[in-house]
Design a protein around this motif. Sequence first.
Motif, mmCIF file in Angstrom:
data_model
loop_
_atom_site.group_PDB
_atom_site.id
_atom_site.type_symbol
_atom_site.label_atom_id
_atom_site.label_comp_id
_atom_site.label_asym_id
_atom_site.label_seq_id
_atom_site.Cartn_x
_atom_site.Cartn_y
_atom_site.Cartn_z
ATOM 1 N N ILE A 56 0.851 -1.199 0.000
ATOM 2 C CA ILE A 56 0.000 0.000 0.000
ATOM 3 C C ILE A 56 0.885 1.246 0.000
ATOM 4 N N ARG A 57 1.943 1.208 0.770
ATOM 5 C CA ARG A 57 2.871 2.351 0.840
ATOM 6 C C ARG A 57 3.472 2.658 -0.533
ATOM 7 N N LEU A 58 3.919 1.623 -1.249
ATOM 8 C CA LEU A 58 4.494 1.820 -2.578
ATOM 9 C C LEU A 58 3.426 2.318 -3.551
ATOM 10 N N ASP A 59 2.212 1.773 -3.471
ATOM 11 C CA ASP A 59 1.118 2.237 -4.334
ATOM 12 C C ASP A 59 0.825 3.718 -4.114
ATOM 13 N N ILE A 60 0.793 4.127 -2.866
ATOM 14 C CA ILE A 60 0.540 5.540 -2.553
ATOM 15 C C ILE A 60 1.668 6.410 -3.100
ATOM 16 N N TYR A 61 2.896 5.966 -2.938
ATOM 17 C CA TYR A 61 4.049 6.700 -3.461
ATOM 18 C C TYR A 61 3.938 6.863 -4.978
ATOM 19 N N ILE A 62 3.638 5.771 -5.681
ATOM 20 C CA ILE A 62 3.535 5.815 -7.147
ATOM 21 C C ILE A 62 2.374 6.710 -7.574
ATOM 22 N N ALA A 63 1.229 6.589 -6.908
ATOM 23 C CA ALA A 63 0.059 7.396 -7.271
ATOM 24 C C ALA A 63 0.346 8.890 -7.079
ATOM 25 N N PHE A 64 0.934 9.248 -5.949
ATOM 26 C CA PHE A 64 1.221 10.672 -5.697
ATOM 27 C C PHE A 64 2.335 11.196 -6.601
ATOM 28 N N THR A 65 3.316 10.365 -6.904
ATOM 29 C CA THR A 65 4.376 10.790 -7.823
ATOM 30 C C THR A 65 3.801 11.025 -9.218
ATOM 31 N N THR A 66 2.898 10.152 -9.642
ATOM 32 C CA THR A 66 2.239 10.325 -10.935
ATOM 33 C C THR A 66 1.462 11.636 -10.956
ATOM 34 N N LEU A 67 0.708 11.884 -9.911
ATOM 35 C CA LEU A 67 -0.067 13.134 -9.813
ATOM 36 C C LEU A 67 0.857 14.347 -9.850
ATOM 37 N N GLN A 68 1.968 14.272 -9.142
ATOM 38 C CA GLN A 68 2.951 15.358 -9.137
ATOM 39 C C GLN A 68 3.525 15.579 -10.541
ATOM 40 N N GLN A 69 3.809 14.516 -11.250
ATOM 41 C CA GLN A 69 4.344 14.641 -12.607
ATOM 42 C C GLN A 69 3.323 15.282 -13.544
ATOM 43 N N ILE A 70 2.054 14.936 -13.390
ATOM 44 C CA ILE A 70 1.000 15.555 -14.222
ATOM 45 C C ILE A 70 0.860 17.025 -13.904
ATOM 46 N N ILE A 71 0.917 17.392 -12.627
ATOM 47 C CA ILE A 71 0.851 18.803 -12.223
ATOM 48 C C ILE A 71 2.039 19.560 -12.794
ATOM 49 N N ASN A 72 3.215 18.962 -12.746
ATOM 50 C CA ASN A 72 4.415 19.599 -13.316
ATOM 51 C C ASN A 72 4.240 19.848 -14.807
ATOM 52 N N LYS A 73 3.590 18.930 -15.526
ATOM 53 C CA LYS A 73 3.326 19.125 -16.960
ATOM 54 C C LYS A 73 2.364 20.298 -17.167
ATOM 55 N N LEU A 74 1.398 20.414 -16.274
ATOM 56 C CA LEU A 74 0.416 21.516 -16.351
ATOM 57 C C LEU A 74 1.091 22.858 -16.173
ATOM 58 N N ILE A 75 2.034 22.912 -15.247
ATOM 59 C CA ILE A 75 2.725 24.171 -14.926
ATOM 60 C C ILE A 75 3.626 24.607 -16.063
ATOM 61 N N LYS A 76 4.230 23.651 -16.778
ATOM 62 C CA LYS A 76 5.173 23.986 -17.864
ATOM 63 C C LYS A 76 4.507 24.618 -19.038
#
Length: 172
Positions: free
Chosen positions: A152-172
């Motif tokens: 569950i910990r790894l899943d949460i890490y991957i999900a939040f990292t994915t969300l962060q990467q999408i937000i970073n794409k939005l900002i660029k």
Amino acid sequence: MPFLIFLHLIIYIISKSNPIFTQERIGLHGTKFKIYKFKSMLEKYDEYNILLPDIERTYFLGNILRKLSIDELPQLLNVLMGTMSIVGPRPHMLYHTEVYSKAYTYYLLRHESKPGMTGMAQIKGYLGEIITPRDLKKRVLWDIYYNKNASIRLDIYIAFTTLQQIINKLIK
């Protein structure tokens, strides 16, 4: 849900066809399933009735959907149906599974868990088209890493990292 319905209508108006694209993929233990995505390309042919390359078939909204991974949101239906998880190895097309399993011995080990909307290989930068044997090997190794260390910990890490990467794409 209102956002998905809005997108569904917009894509229908633009493409004048079903806004949902389905395709067979390989899932858990090699089982086939239909994956759902928002349509990001139009059916466009040249004068000889040959399908044009992807770059010539994408439309403005389709490019945005792909860039921000919004085209993947209908896969939540796959998650609800139990054929996919939020996190796990990304499912490949049938043809790619056949070719890659012959090219890389450990390829089929990635099917030891449910495929996911996002995964370890994706957050490590191995997403999209596989160009080189190294791309394939790295993707498979990250997928196997996920299968062996799933939690569950790894899943949460991957999900939040994915969300962060999408937000970073939005900002660029």
